[in-house]
Motif scaffolding. Structure first.
Motif, PDB file in Angstrom:
ATOM      1  N   LEU A 153      -6.211  -3.090  -5.092  1.00 56.31           N
ATOM      2  CA  LEU A 153      -7.307  -3.208  -6.044  1.00 56.31           C
ATOM      3  C   LEU A 153      -8.330  -4.218  -5.549  1.00 56.31           C
ATOM      4  O   LEU A 153      -8.277  -4.670  -4.411  1.00 56.31           O
TER       5      LEU A 153
ATOM      6  N   ARG B 196      -0.362   4.085  -6.474  1.00 59.52           N
ATOM      7  CA  ARG B 196      -1.615   4.579  -5.902  1.00 59.52           C
ATOM      8  C   ARG B 196      -2.548   5.140  -6.962  1.00 59.52           C
ATOM      9  O   ARG B 196      -3.764   5.150  -6.791  1.00 59.52           O
TER      10      ARG B 196
ATOM     11  N   GLU C 248      -5.620   3.318  -8.093  1.00 55.65           N
ATOM     12  CA  GLU C 248      -6.694   3.079  -7.121  1.00 55.65           C
ATOM     13  C   GLU C 248      -7.836   4.081  -7.226  1.00 55.65           C
ATOM     14  O   GLU C 248      -8.743   4.071  -6.405  1.00 55.65           O
TER      15      GLU C 248
END
Length: 414
Positions: free
Chosen positions: A113, A290, A293
């Motif tokens: 991040l 993930r 993201e």
């Protein structure tokens, strides 16, 4: 660093995927062994002559990392084609694996991040909670790990129990005690700072994790002030989630951070931001952390900065950096304690505080003293309510601390 998770990227591998810059020109020698050493200073982008005692806010970057980022950023802006940018899918996974090894965590639990604030808010707004569920925080939590919960309480009716930070603690039990007294059958989350950015109080995370697990409570740790200057093993630490930024103690890129969530707890957190699956192949379903993201277009060059920063820290040794930081902090506390006008730190046991030290005094106002120190010797630190906050790093020397304490004395007595 966890011995169970070997670092997956050698320097050769980093260079092969374009993530490493040139080798550092100087070997690091700790200042506590050589009082005049500025080797780490010359290894970073910090301007010579600037006395930066403000690592809790923002630090310079390792020069090798800055060069790697600049090189990659130029490549992207010169050739923004999909074909050129496709490499970032592979790079993101290489960096995820490298970072996971660095912090002792499984790669599927790591989301790359922008910073700790983004990660804290993702947990605060994404964790599955219902009206009436309770969250315990300390009043010295960073705003992103305090106000974010309060905003959700206003919107959804969860209950935030905002406890006074026990800065007078004499033992780890004294830090856990107010939390233990505040829990009820509706308590779902404990969210605290690993090290307070205001007082430097350090939470006993391992013991808090045991307590939280015993009561089936989610433990979220804001690691902004604990990450980057000492070894970290998140699996051993035991918290449910952990957030951190690279731009502070790690000496890494700005807008580079991570969120760790225990893989078996990931399904309890929904991402409040929806966009393309940025790091993944077209049409792929995000796996593990993930999915957090999907944030749209990002500064891909920071991947090079993360990779090169970790590689440089591995060359120096986190244990060496930790020893340096602790030695300089002890020296700072001693020197500040020699000023009769100053009260050093908080009333609790010094052994419960990290490398953040406050100097309290009455006159002149801390803002005025900080400005005078800057104007006279370019000493940078953070003024606060009736105090100045010092946070030394391994690029500092004892000579710089002597200079800062001397200038503070002059400012107080002026």
């Amino acid at each position: 660093m966890s011995a169970r998770l070997p670092l997956p990227l050698s320097r050769r591998a980093l260079m092969a995927v374009g993530l490493a810059g040139s080798a550092a020109s100087v070997a690091y020698r700790p200042a506590y062994a050589d009082r005049g050493s500025t080797a780490l200073l010359s290894d970073t982008t910090l301007e010579p002559g600037l006395v930066l005692l403000n690592a809790a806010n923002l630090t310079p970057a390792f020069r090798v990392a800055q060069e790697a980022m600049e090189k990659l950023a130029r490549s992207v802006r010169e050739d923004p084609s999909f074909q050129n940018r496709d490499r970032f899918q592979e790079m993101s996974e290489a960096v995820r694996a490298q970072l996971a090894a660095f912090v002792g965590a499984p790669a599927d639990g790591i989301a790359l991040l922008r910073n700790c604030s983004e990660a804290n808010n993702l947990i605060a707004h994404g964790l599955a909670l219902s009206a009436g569920d309770e969250v315990i925080v300390f009043d010295q939590n960073h705003q992103s790990n305090r106000l974010s919960w309060q905003a959700r309480a206003t919107r959804e009716g969860i209950v935030v129990r905002d406890l006074p930070t026990p800065i007078d603690a004499q033992s780890e039990a004294d830090i856990i005690a107010p939390i233990a007294a505040a829990i009820t059958p509706r308590t779902r989350v404990i969210a605290v700072s690993e090290i307070s950015n205001r007082s430097g109080l350090e939470a006993p995370v391992r013991k808090l994790a045991e307590f939280a697990e015993a009561h089936d409570i989610w433990l979220h740790i804001d690691g902004a002030q604990g990450f980057g200057w000492r070894p970290l093993d998140l699996q051993a630490l035991g918290c449910t989630s952990y957030s951190a930024s690279a731009h502070k103690w790690m000496l890494g890129p700005i807008e580079a951070g991570f969120l760790y969530v225990q893989p078996n707890a990931l399904e309890r957190v929904a991402s409040p931001i929806q966009s393309v699956n940025y790091w993944l192949s077209h049409g792929a379903t995000p796996q593990g952390a993930r999915r957090f993201e999907a944030l749209g277009q990002r500064d891909d060059a920071r991947l090079a900065g993360i990779a090169a920063t970790i590689a440089r820290i591995e060359e120096i040794g986190l244990q060496v950096i930790e020893q340096e930081v602790r030695a300089l902090t002890d020296y700072l506390r001693m020197r500040l304690g020699e000023l009769p006008e100053v009260r050093v730190g908080e009333p609790g046991s010094p052994g419960l505080f990290g490398p953040i030290v406050r100097a309290y005094f009455d006159t002149p106002r801390p803002v005025m003293a900080a400005q005078r120190m800057w104007d006279a010797k370019r000493i940078a630190l953070t003024p606060g309510a009736g105090s100045l906050r010092f946070s030394p790093h391994a690029y500092n020397t004892r000579a710089e601390i002597d200079l800062a304490v001397g200038e503070l004395a002059e400012a107080i007595r002026a």
